[in-house]
Design an enzyme around this catalytic site. Structure first.
Site, PDB file in Angstrom:
ATOM      1  N   HIS A 127       0.827  -1.205   0.000  1.00  0.00           N
ATOM      2  CA  HIS A 127       0.000   0.000   0.000  1.00  0.00           C
ATOM      3  C   HIS A 127       0.863   1.258   0.000  1.00  0.00           C
ATOM      4  CE1 HIS A 127      -3.243   2.761   1.462  1.00  0.00           C
ATOM      5  NE2 HIS A 127      -2.244   3.281   2.170  1.00  0.00           N
ATOM      6  N   GLU A 128       1.872   1.291   0.869  1.00  0.00           N
ATOM      7  CA  GLU A 128       2.716   2.480   0.971  1.00  0.00           C
ATOM      8  C   GLU A 128       3.555   2.686  -0.289  1.00  0.00           C
ATOM      9  OE1 GLU A 128       2.532   4.788   3.135  1.00  0.00           O
ATOM     10  OE2 GLU A 128       1.035   3.735   4.312  1.00  0.00           O
TER      11      GLU A 128
ATOM     12  N   HIS B   7       1.539   4.319  -2.944  1.00  0.00           N
ATOM     13  CA  HIS B   7       1.476   5.785  -2.879  1.00  0.00           C
ATOM     14  C   HIS B   7       2.610   6.413  -3.684  1.00  0.00           C
ATOM     15  CE1 HIS B   7      -1.792   6.652  -0.170  1.00  0.00           C
ATOM     16  NE2 HIS B   7      -1.295   5.953   0.825  1.00  0.00           N
TER      17      HIS B   7
ATOM     18  N   GLU C  44      -5.946   6.919  -1.001  1.00  0.00           N
ATOM     19  CA  GLU C  44      -5.806   5.740  -0.156  1.00  0.00           C
ATOM     20  C   GLU C  44      -6.387   4.501  -0.846  1.00  0.00           C
ATOM     21  OE1 GLU C  44      -4.123   5.338   2.480  1.00  0.00           O
ATOM     22  OE2 GLU C  44      -3.635   7.425   2.900  1.00  0.00           O
TER      23      GLU C  44
END
Length: 255
Positions: A118-119, A122, A181
């Protein structure tokens, strides 16, 4: 004033970009400038925050992170911070930070891979550039941004951050929007599956996150979509992720 207006409009048009999922973005800064800010933030955090020197924690986290970043290519630096907060981040310039408190909530390497994926998502979607650009357009005015975009080197970066009223760390680690997100969740789901981690564990992770947060959301989840929305989004992309997982050459095991 007319020239400033025209220049600002042209800058806006030139700054229009598309994210990996096809969403329109505003990106006013070069990749090099954003990467430099990310590296600066990372070095600042390493100087100010305690580092987890546990051999076991570092081996485990780096095993998961390296499997994820191998899919993306490039060299990434990984640091485990000794802090109880349930959090992690990735920064432009190839930097990843994981707080030791996250290891109590992410119960398996698959679940940790969901967070790190997920990070990294980004960063791949250039959300840091997008957020700083939005902040610049809102607070500083496009004519200010236009003036500083012509600069080069460290002085130019400092001028940009000063104009935005942001420190290096805050400038990169601004809270992301719910749209960003959800986009990072989708990208991260694909990354973990391609890296050989079971994407179904991403749902279990967010259930753990909700339980850890109690009445107040865990810090990692602040400004994020609701648990139900996040899980629904993950499940809507699960079939495709499972296909990628089945096609992965190796199933990763870091435990």
């Amino acid at each position: 004033m007319r020239r400033i207006y025209v220049a600002s409009l042209l800058l806006l048009l030139a700054a229009c970009a598309t994210s990996p999922t096809g969403r329109n973005q505003l990106k006013l800064f070069s990749e090099e400038k954003i990467a430099e800010m990310g590296v600066q933030s990372y070095q600042q955090m390493k100087q100010e925050e305690p580092i987890d020197n546990s051999t076991a924690d570092n081996r485990y986290v780096k095993c998961v992170a390296n499997a994820i970043t191998k899919v993306t290519g490039g060299e990434w630096e990984v640091t485990v911070f000794k802090d109880d907060q349930v959090n992690a981040f990735a920064l432009p310039g190839g930097k990843i930070g994981v707080y030791s408190g996250l290891l109590d909530v992410a119960k398996s390497d698959d679940q940790l891979a969901a967070v790190i994926g997920h990070e990294v998502g980004h960063v791949l979607a250039d959300h840091g550039n997008e957020r700083v650009s939005q902040q610049a357009a809102t607070q500083g005015g496009l004519q200010v941004v236009s003036a500083f975009l012509g600069g080069s080197g460290g002085g130019g970066n400092q001028a940009v951050m000063s104009a935005l009223g942001l420190g290096a760390q805050v400038g990169i680690l601004l809270p992301f929007s719910r749209t960003q997100e959800s986009e990072a969740d989708t990208i991260g789901l694909e990354l973990m599956a391609r890296a050989g981690f079971d994407p179904r564990e991403s749902v279990a992770l967010w259930q753990n996150m909700a339980a850890a947060g109690g009445e107040k959301p865990a810090e990692f989840m602040s400004t994020h979509p609701s648990n139900e929305s996040r899980i629904n989004n993950l499940q809507s992309h699960m079939n495709q992720a499972l296909q990628l997982y089945q096609q992965a050459p190796n199933k990763t095991n870091c435990s």
